[in-house]
Design a protein around this motif. Structure first.
Motif, mmCIF file in Angstrom:
data_model
loop_
_atom_site.group_PDB
_atom_site.id
_atom_site.type_symbol
_atom_site.label_atom_id
_atom_site.label_comp_id
_atom_site.label_asym_id
_atom_site.label_seq_id
_atom_site.Cartn_x
_atom_site.Cartn_y
_atom_site.Cartn_z
ATOM 1 N N LYS A 15 32.621 16.965 59.063
ATOM 2 C CA LYS A 15 32.824 15.747 58.278
ATOM 3 C C LYS A 15 31.829 14.713 58.764
ATOM 4 C CE LYS A 15 36.367 12.237 57.656
ATOM 5 N NZ LYS A 15 37.740 11.881 58.037
ATOM 6 N N VAL A 16 31.202 14.010 57.856
ATOM 7 C CA VAL A 16 30.231 12.980 58.218
ATOM 8 C C VAL A 16 30.985 11.728 58.674
ATOM 9 C CG1 VAL A 16 28.341 11.534 57.387
ATOM 10 C CG2 VAL A 16 28.543 13.868 56.577
ATOM 11 N N VAL A 17 30.680 11.246 59.866
ATOM 12 C CA VAL A 17 31.344 10.059 60.394
ATOM 13 C C VAL A 17 30.455 8.817 60.345
ATOM 14 C CG1 VAL A 17 32.987 11.283 61.841
ATOM 15 C CG2 VAL A 17 30.757 10.733 62.754
ATOM 16 N N ASN A 18 29.135 9.008 60.298
ATOM 17 C CA ASN A 18 28.234 7.858 60.165
ATOM 18 C C ASN A 18 26.877 8.339 59.652
ATOM 19 O OD1 ASN A 18 26.093 8.134 62.310
ATOM 20 N ND2 ASN A 18 27.910 8.246 63.599
ATOM 21 N N VAL A 19 26.107 7.427 59.122
ATOM 22 C CA VAL A 19 24.739 7.719 58.671
ATOM 23 C C VAL A 19 23.778 6.688 59.258
ATOM 24 C CG1 VAL A 19 25.325 8.979 56.572
ATOM 25 C CG2 VAL A 19 25.195 6.497 56.491
ATOM 26 N N ASP A 20 24.077 6.242 60.480
ATOM 27 C CA ASP A 20 23.280 5.224 61.165
ATOM 28 C C ASP A 20 22.079 5.870 61.845
ATOM 29 O OD1 ASP A 20 25.251 3.425 60.396
ATOM 30 O OD2 ASP A 20 26.374 3.713 62.252
ATOM 31 N N LYS A 25 15.962 7.660 56.788
ATOM 32 C CA LYS A 25 17.073 7.284 55.928
ATOM 33 C C LYS A 25 17.901 8.529 55.621
ATOM 34 C CE LYS A 25 18.142 4.799 51.732
ATOM 35 N NZ LYS A 25 17.590 4.124 50.568
ATOM 36 N N VAL A 26 19.115 8.566 56.126
ATOM 37 C CA VAL A 26 19.976 9.734 55.989
ATOM 38 C C VAL A 26 21.022 9.524 54.894
ATOM 39 C CG1 VAL A 26 21.586 11.221 57.260
ATOM 40 C CG2 VAL A 26 19.632 10.250 58.419
ATOM 41 N N SER A 27 21.271 8.291 54.519
ATOM 42 C CA SER A 27 22.346 7.978 53.583
ATOM 43 C C SER A 27 22.137 8.558 52.187
ATOM 44 C CB SER A 27 22.543 6.463 53.489
ATOM 45 O OG SER A 27 21.362 5.842 53.040
ATOM 46 N N ILE A 46 22.641 20.335 63.334
ATOM 47 C CA ILE A 46 23.523 21.099 62.468
ATOM 48 C C ILE A 46 22.841 21.180 61.118
ATOM 49 C CG2 ILE A 46 25.711 21.068 61.218
ATOM 50 C CD1 ILE A 46 27.020 19.840 63.609
ATOM 51 N N PHE A 47 22.781 22.374 60.554
ATOM 52 C CA PHE A 47 22.168 22.588 59.255
ATOM 53 C C PHE A 47 23.270 22.763 58.222
ATOM 54 C CE2 PHE A 47 19.089 23.833 62.379
ATOM 55 C CZ PHE A 47 17.887 23.357 61.869
ATOM 56 N N VAL A 48 23.252 21.916 57.182
ATOM 57 C CA VAL A 48 24.257 21.949 56.129
ATOM 58 C C VAL A 48 23.567 21.920 54.766
ATOM 59 C CG1 VAL A 48 26.003 20.764 57.528
ATOM 60 C CG2 VAL A 48 24.502 19.422 56.086
ATOM 61 N N ILE A 49 24.314 22.262 53.733
ATOM 62 C CA ILE A 49 23.819 22.076 52.374
ATOM 63 C C ILE A 49 24.185 20.644 51.998
ATOM 64 C CG2 ILE A 49 23.966 22.818 49.982
ATOM 65 C CD1 ILE A 49 24.707 25.603 51.057
ATOM 66 N N ASP A 50 23.173 19.788 51.909
ATOM 67 C CA ASP A 50 23.406 18.351 51.724
ATOM 68 C C ASP A 50 23.522 17.976 50.252
ATOM 69 O OD1 ASP A 50 20.755 18.399 50.879
ATOM 70 O OD2 ASP A 50 19.979 17.630 52.764
ATOM 71 N N ASN A 51 23.455 16.681 49.950
ATOM 72 C CA ASN A 51 23.614 16.183 48.584
ATOM 73 C C ASN A 51 22.508 16.642 47.642
ATOM 74 O OD1 ASN A 51 25.846 14.878 49.557
ATOM 75 N ND2 ASN A 51 24.920 12.856 49.597
ATOM 76 N N SER A 52 21.388 17.096 48.162
ATOM 77 C CA SER A 52 20.305 17.577 47.308
ATOM 78 C C SER A 52 20.550 19.008 46.844
ATOM 79 C CB SER A 52 18.966 17.508 48.051
ATOM 80 O OG SER A 52 18.942 18.466 49.101
ATOM 81 N N GLY A 57 18.642 19.839 58.025
ATOM 82 C CA GLY A 57 19.039 19.787 59.430
ATOM 83 C C GLY A 57 19.205 18.348 59.879
ATOM 84 N N TYR A 58 20.326 18.061 60.522
ATOM 85 C CA TYR A 58 20.649 16.698 60.948
ATOM 86 C C TYR A 58 21.174 16.719 62.373
ATOM 87 C CZ TYR A 58 20.413 16.027 55.934
ATOM 88 O OH TYR A 58 19.982 16.019 54.641
ATOM 89 N N TYR A 59 21.001 15.599 63.083
ATOM 90 C CA TYR A 59 21.530 15.470 64.436
ATOM 91 C C TYR A 59 23.048 15.629 64.412
ATOM 92 C CZ TYR A 59 17.095 13.685 66.219
ATOM 93 O OH TYR A 59 15.792 13.551 66.595
ATOM 94 N N LYS A 60 23.588 16.187 65.464
ATOM 95 C CA LYS A 60 25.028 16.397 65.565
ATOM 96 C C LYS A 60 25.800 15.088 65.632
ATOM 97 C CE LYS A 60 25.115 20.977 67.561
ATOM 98 N NZ LYS A 60 25.607 21.807 68.674
ATOM 99 N N ALA A 61 25.128 14.000 65.970
ATOM 100 C CA ALA A 61 25.788 12.694 66.116
ATOM 101 C C ALA A 61 26.370 12.183 64.795
ATOM 102 C CB ALA A 61 24.803 11.670 66.659
ATOM 103 N N TYR A 62 25.908 12.679 63.668
ATOM 104 C CA TYR A 62 26.405 12.230 62.373
ATOM 105 C C TYR A 62 27.717 12.912 61.985
ATOM 106 C CZ TYR A 62 21.514 10.817 61.909
ATOM 107 O OH TYR A 62 20.272 10.287 62.104
ATOM 108 N N PHE A 63 28.103 13.962 62.699
ATOM 109 C CA PHE A 63 29.212 14.809 62.248
ATOM 110 C C PHE A 63 30.356 14.861 63.236
ATOM 111 C CE2 PHE A 63 25.272 16.641 60.544
ATOM 112 C CZ PHE A 63 25.557 16.613 59.181
ATOM 113 N N GLU A 64 31.501 15.288 62.704
ATOM 114 C CA GLU A 64 32.696 15.577 63.488
ATOM 115 C C GLU A 64 33.229 16.914 62.982
ATOM 116 O OE1 GLU A 64 36.730 13.758 62.321
ATOM 117 O OE2 GLU A 64 35.984 12.551 63.974
ATOM 118 N N ARG A 65 33.513 17.823 63.889
ATOM 119 C CA ARG A 65 34.033 19.144 63.487
ATOM 120 C C ARG A 65 35.443 19.015 62.937
ATOM 121 N NH1 ARG A 65 31.364 23.905 64.086
ATOM 122 N NH2 ARG A 65 29.611 23.747 65.464
ATOM 123 N N ILE A 66 35.722 19.831 61.954
ATOM 124 C CA ILE A 66 37.069 19.855 61.344
ATOM 125 C C ILE A 66 37.815 21.048 61.888
ATOM 126 C CG2 ILE A 66 38.323 20.148 59.207
ATOM 127 C CD1 ILE A 66 36.165 18.639 57.805
#
Length: 66
Positions: A15-20, A25-27, A46-52, A57-66
């Protein structure tokens, strides 16, 4: 190439917790409080299928594991 089959992977959800972001620009590609499926993971990213609709690939700091 191995990365071409990543879209078929399902290693869990995050789950995305921040886009800072400090540098990029990650938002545009991630939405806060939305869940994404992990397709690959390294120590730093962490590599995810994003909004595009593509793998990003994004830094782990943006996410929280579910």
């Amino acid at each position: 190439m191995l990365h071409e089959t990543w879209q078929d992977n399902n290693l869990g959800e995050v789950k995305v917790v921040n886009v800072d972001a400090k540098k990029y620009k990650v938002s545009d590609m991630l939405t806060v409080n939305q869940t994404y499926t992990i397709v690959n993971e390294t120590e730093e990213y962490i590599f995810v299928i994003d909004n595009s609709g593509k793998v990003g690939g994004y830094y782990k700091a943006y996410f929280e594991r579910i």
